[in-house]
Design a protein around this motif. Structure first.
Motif, mmCIF file in Angstrom:
data_model
loop_
_atom_site.group_PDB
_atom_site.id
_atom_site.type_symbol
_atom_site.label_atom_id
_atom_site.label_comp_id
_atom_site.label_asym_id
_atom_site.label_seq_id
_atom_site.Cartn_x
_atom_site.Cartn_y
_atom_site.Cartn_z
ATOM 1 N N ILE A 1 3.069 11.620 3.585
ATOM 2 C CA ILE A 1 2.373 10.495 2.960
ATOM 3 C C ILE A 1 1.732 10.941 1.657
ATOM 4 N N GLY A 2 1.152 12.151 1.659
ATOM 5 C CA GLY A 2 0.546 12.671 0.438
ATOM 6 C C GLY A 2 1.534 12.838 -0.701
ATOM 7 N N GLU A 3 2.788 13.028 -0.358
ATOM 8 C CA GLU A 3 3.849 13.145 -1.371
ATOM 9 C C GLU A 3 4.359 11.780 -1.836
ATOM 10 N N GLY A 4 3.829 10.717 -1.259
ATOM 11 C CA GLY A 4 4.239 9.369 -1.666
ATOM 12 C C GLY A 4 5.354 8.771 -0.843
ATOM 13 N N ALA A 5 5.679 9.402 0.290
ATOM 14 C CA ALA A 5 6.828 8.947 1.078
ATOM 15 C C ALA A 5 6.632 7.571 1.685
ATOM 16 N N ALA A 6 5.383 7.135 1.889
ATOM 17 C CA ALA A 6 5.116 5.859 2.570
ATOM 18 C C ALA A 6 4.779 4.738 1.604
ATOM 19 N N GLU A 7 5.104 4.903 0.327
ATOM 20 C CA GLU A 7 4.721 3.925 -0.682
ATOM 21 C C GLU A 7 5.674 2.739 -0.769
ATOM 22 N N ALA A 8 6.940 2.949 -0.502
ATOM 23 C CA ALA A 8 7.923 1.883 -0.719
ATOM 24 C C ALA A 8 7.607 0.656 0.128
ATOM 25 N N ALA A 9 7.850 -0.510 -0.446
ATOM 26 C CA ALA A 9 7.640 -1.780 0.262
ATOM 27 C C ALA A 9 8.972 -2.511 0.370
ATOM 28 N N THR A 10 9.211 -3.102 1.529
ATOM 29 C CA THR A 10 10.424 -3.887 1.751
ATOM 30 C C THR A 10 10.068 -5.357 1.956
ATOM 31 N N ASP A 11 11.085 -6.199 1.931
ATOM 32 C CA ASP A 11 10.865 -7.626 2.188
ATOM 33 C C ASP A 11 11.331 -8.024 3.585
ATOM 34 N N THR A 12 11.522 -7.037 4.474
ATOM 35 C CA THR A 12 12.088 -7.328 5.786
ATOM 36 C C THR A 12 11.209 -8.257 6.601
ATOM 37 N N VAL A 13 9.904 -8.013 6.612
ATOM 38 C CA VAL A 13 9.005 -8.875 7.395
ATOM 39 C C VAL A 13 9.120 -10.318 6.928
ATOM 40 N N ALA A 14 9.107 -10.532 5.623
ATOM 41 C CA ALA A 14 9.210 -11.893 5.098
ATOM 42 C C ALA A 14 10.548 -12.525 5.450
ATOM 43 N N ARG A 15 11.616 -11.755 5.416
ATOM 44 C CA ARG A 15 12.940 -12.299 5.727
ATOM 45 C C ARG A 15 13.051 -12.661 7.204
ATOM 46 N N VAL A 16 12.438 -11.866 8.078
ATOM 47 C CA VAL A 16 12.525 -12.138 9.509
ATOM 48 C C VAL A 16 11.598 -13.272 9.917
ATOM 49 N N LEU A 17 10.378 -13.284 9.372
ATOM 50 C CA LEU A 17 9.361 -14.229 9.839
ATOM 51 C C LEU A 17 9.231 -15.468 8.960
ATOM 52 N N GLY A 18 9.803 -15.434 7.763
ATOM 53 C CA GLY A 18 9.677 -16.591 6.886
ATOM 54 C C GLY A 18 8.295 -16.746 6.298
ATOM 55 N N ARG A 19 7.536 -15.661 6.255
ATOM 56 C CA ARG A 19 6.198 -15.664 5.652
ATOM 57 C C ARG A 19 5.895 -14.245 5.180
ATOM 58 N N ALA A 20 4.880 -14.157 4.323
ATOM 59 C CA ALA A 20 4.488 -12.844 3.826
ATOM 60 C C ALA A 20 3.787 -12.045 4.922
ATOM 61 N N PRO A 21 3.869 -10.717 4.871
ATOM 62 C CA PRO A 21 3.136 -9.909 5.848
ATOM 63 C C PRO A 21 1.627 -10.043 5.656
ATOM 64 N N ARG A 22 0.886 -9.802 6.713
ATOM 65 C CA ARG A 22 -0.564 -9.734 6.611
ATOM 66 C C ARG A 22 -0.948 -8.584 5.677
ATOM 67 N N THR A 23 -2.067 -8.741 4.986
ATOM 68 C CA THR A 23 -2.470 -7.763 3.977
ATOM 69 C C THR A 23 -3.615 -6.882 4.465
ATOM 70 N N VAL A 24 -3.795 -5.757 3.783
ATOM 71 C CA VAL A 24 -4.950 -4.906 4.056
ATOM 72 C C VAL A 24 -6.233 -5.675 3.812
ATOM 73 N N GLU A 25 -6.258 -6.496 2.774
ATOM 74 C CA GLU A 25 -7.435 -7.311 2.492
ATOM 75 C C GLU A 25 -7.753 -8.229 3.675
ATOM 76 N N ASP A 26 -6.721 -8.874 4.233
ATOM 77 C CA ASP A 26 -6.930 -9.718 5.408
ATOM 78 C C ASP A 26 -7.498 -8.907 6.576
ATOM 79 N N PHE A 27 -6.921 -7.742 6.807
ATOM 80 C CA PHE A 27 -7.343 -6.887 7.922
ATOM 81 C C PHE A 27 -8.795 -6.477 7.785
ATOM 82 N N LEU A 28 -9.155 -5.985 6.597
ATOM 83 C CA LEU A 28 -10.534 -5.532 6.390
ATOM 84 C C LEU A 28 -11.517 -6.699 6.409
ATOM 85 N N ALA A 29 -11.103 -7.842 5.897
ATOM 86 C CA ALA A 29 -11.993 -9.016 5.931
ATOM 87 C C ALA A 29 -12.313 -9.392 7.372
ATOM 88 N N GLN A 30 -11.306 -9.342 8.243
ATOM 89 C CA GLN A 30 -11.524 -9.678 9.650
ATOM 90 C C GLN A 30 -12.401 -8.636 10.336
#
Length: 288
Positions: free
Chosen positions: A256-285
């Motif tokens: 992770i420190g080397e940046g291996a976990a940075e890439a983002a995919t659109d798979t969640v949106a394609r499967v669920l038909g909505r955007a993934p939940r965000t870190v902002e949403d998580f921390l707000a809750q």
């Protein structure tokens, strides 16, 4: 009049864990029957709620696994990171094949732990199971979720309840964290709708959040929700872990420190038909 088709029966390994407790009620809400393999049937009812069938046993007991898979139409394969992961999951895969299960979903490791091979004990173990599952010819979906918010960021919620600093084990690396609830939502679709989705989503489903954040951004979000100035500092190595798990965690932190976990995919949106939940949403809750 045609007879109504019987509801699918989903065998669930890992049904009482962090993800399973989200997955089981979602499957029941979709009308599926669910059979959970558990070492603690007496306590498991409170964890998974009413409606699920409980089968006594664990993944180290081949006879219990075979018995729990009898009559199942679908199987969900999940087990903790441990030296026994490969043997346990291969036993489930083989028992599923022998029982005539028609569709399997495997919860695998993060994509960056598997690709390229040889960088992670956990990733290499999951790769063995993925390859064995593919060799059976069973229809299946492999889920490769990125870093879970509830695991990676749950710790900082506890830290903010006692102080004004959060810790990071991987410096300023950006990570596209994914909410475990999104993993569970995707897993339901993979189990019950997988064959319909596979033509447009072949191969492993790499699940991430929509945006990668570093700890500077996360500290700023935490400051907004707490009303306090929040700093971050390096995390100390966790104690009390087995040598195997400690090595796995160290490999995760390095990658992770080397940046291996940075890439983002659109798979969640394609499967669920909505955007993934965000870190902002998580921390707000959690902090709001």
């Amino acid at each position: 009049m045609t007879r109504r088709a019987k509801a699918p029966l989903v065998f669930c390994a890992g049904g009482t864990g962090r993800l399973g407790r989200l997955l089981v009620p979602r499957l029941l809400a979709r009308g599926a029957r669910v059979r959970v393999l558990t070492r603690q049937p007496g306590q498991a009812r409170a964890w998974v709620g009413e409606g699920a069938e409980l089968a006594g046993g664990d993944l180290d007991d081949p006879q219990a696994v075979r018995a729990a898979l009898q009559g199942a139409t679908h199987a969900f394969v999940l087990s903790p990171i441990a030296p026994a992961l490969v043997a346990q999951q291969l036993a489930v895969v083989e028992a599923a094949r022998a029982a005539g299960v028609g569709h399997v979903v495997k919860l695998s490791g993060s994509d960056w732990t598997l690709e390229p091979p040889g960088r992670s004990l956990s990733g290499d173990a999951h790769r063995q199971v993925e390859q064995a599952l593919a060799a059976t010819g069973l229809p299946h979906v492999v889920l490769r979720p990125n870093a879970w918010m509830q695991v990676a960021l749950g710790r900082i919620v506890q830290e903010l309840r006692v102080g004004d600093a959060i810790t990071s084990a991987h410096g300023e690396a950006r990570v596209s964290y994914i909410d475990a609830r999104d993993i569970a939502d995707v897993a339901v679709r993979a189990l019950l709708d997988g064959p319909e989705l596979l033509p447009s989503l072949p191969g492993p489903w790499v699940l991430t959040g929509a945006q990668a954040l570093d700890f500077t951004a996360i500290a700023a979000l935490a400051a907004r929700f707490t009303g306090r100035a929040i700093a971050y500092r390096p995390a100390r190595a966790a104690t009390g872990l087995s040598p195997f798990v400690a090595q796995v965690h160290a490999q995760f932190a390095e990658l992770i420190g080397e940046g291996a976990a940075e890439a983002a995919t659109d798979t969640v949106a394609r499967v669920l038909g909505r955007a993934p939940r965000t870190v902002e949403d998580f921390l707000a809750q959690q902090l709001g």
